[in-house]
Design a protein around this motif. Sequence first.
Motif, mmCIF file in Angstrom:
data_model
loop_
_atom_site.group_PDB
_atom_site.id
_atom_site.type_symbol
_atom_site.label_atom_id
_atom_site.label_comp_id
_atom_site.label_asym_id
_atom_site.label_seq_id
_atom_site.Cartn_x
_atom_site.Cartn_y
_atom_site.Cartn_z
ATOM 1 N N CYS A 121 0.839 -1.196 0.000
ATOM 2 C CA CYS A 121 0.000 0.000 0.000
ATOM 3 C C CYS A 121 0.879 1.254 0.000
ATOM 4 O O CYS A 121 1.761 1.392 0.841
ATOM 5 N N CYS A 124 0.015 3.243 3.772
ATOM 6 C CA CYS A 124 0.468 2.734 5.071
ATOM 7 C C CYS A 124 1.563 1.680 4.928
ATOM 8 O O CYS A 124 2.050 1.162 5.918
ATOM 9 N N CYS A 146 -6.183 -1.800 0.125
ATOM 10 C CA CYS A 146 -5.381 -2.170 1.288
ATOM 11 C C CYS A 146 -6.323 -2.765 2.338
ATOM 12 O O CYS A 146 -7.322 -2.143 2.690
ATOM 13 N N CYS A 149 -5.446 -0.353 5.939
ATOM 14 C CA CYS A 149 -6.025 1.001 6.052
ATOM 15 C C CYS A 149 -7.304 1.154 5.218
ATOM 16 O O CYS A 149 -7.946 2.198 5.258
HETATM 17 ZN ZN LIG Z 1 -2.839 0.847 3.522
#
Ligand SMILES: [Zn+2]
Lengths: 159, 255
Positions: A121, A124, A146, A149
């Motif tokens: 991702c 994050c 993701c 997150c």
């Molecule tokens: Zn993420």
Amino acid sequence: MVSEEALWKALEGVMDPEVPVLSVVDLGVIRRVAQEDTVIHVDLAPTYTGCPAMDVIQKRVEEGLAEFGPVVVHTVLDPPWTTDWMSEAGRAKLEAYGIAPPVGKASDKRSLWAVQPTVHCPRCKSQNTELISLFGSTACKSLYQCRDCQEPFDYFKCL
Amino acid sequence: MKWDTCDPKAAYVLHLADDALILGQRLSEWCGHGPILEQDIALTNISLDLIGLARQYYQYAAEIMGDGCTENDLAYFRDSRAFKNHLLVEQPNGHWGDTLARQFYFDTFHFFQLEALSNSTDERLGQIARKAIKECAYHAQYSAEWIIRLGDGTEESQAKVKASLAHFERFAGEFFVPSDVDTQAAEKGWGPAVDALRPAWLEKVNSILTLAKVPSFNESTVARTGGKAGIHSEHHGYILAEMQSLARAYPDASW
Ligand SMILES: [Zn+2]
């Protein structure tokens, strides 16, 4: 006579219309730029065969170099453009922009057929992501999400 | 007939171009009608790749044919009989399973065809194919995944996709029945002997059908042929009518 260095420098200011943080140099589509007599010749490798941005890219390259003299852009198909030609700086810019850069090298085409890379991702950095669709907002991108997150994001796929 | 050609290389390149254009046009009909946004976008992206590929081929064919011929003449000003696409690609979209079954058979063929064309004795065809095969690998992966998802899905999705796969078997057979143009291209090394592509195609198709938990490809299905000779189904005229009408009504129209 303009130095090739000056021409490359100017091209670094010519941005991709669909991923505006990447220059045409970052993208790796410029294969050669040189002045012969007064004319500036540019070899341009298209990203995708049907990419509608290619006409705009060509126009921007012509405009970006116009101050140095008349510009002729040559489309070169072979060897075909690959994401392996994307610069390290380009990859970092993509990620900062929120698009996951291509994972690994565009190797054997048969291995492209069925293998999903692990894409992290861009927000994050989690590796816990899933493919939503092989084709994203443009042909060069896939859509991922993701699982940590929850954010959906584009992945610039290997080609 | 206008812009028909007796040059064997131009005829071969046009056959390749017509497949890409007609299927690209068919897929574009899904634009704005996909079941969900992501899939709408996926099919239109594939459509765009195919139309881009068609342009590469038409530009090359126009150069071979000379006489001021352009890619637009070849796409917009030829009649149905001059088109040499496979019957499969002109078949209507039907429902989602139909579109993906048609796409799955074609993408798998297209991959092996482009793999062979990558080693063409014709430099330009080789260049075009080496570029296009990378895009085709994504198309093939996409359609194969959908066949697996629908086949190994609900009772309804499996029943529907099974019927779709069976329906298009008769058209897929045409890939491997060489036309005179195919034969000449194979002799000159421009393209593959199409019957030789069959085993690899069959193996790949059946491996996906197995994962999809649906029956293997029925090899005894009789192939419908004619597309490569310009004898098309009635659907073809409707595609051309929609695709060509503007260019024919306003021949010098530009954006
Ligand atoms: Zn993420």
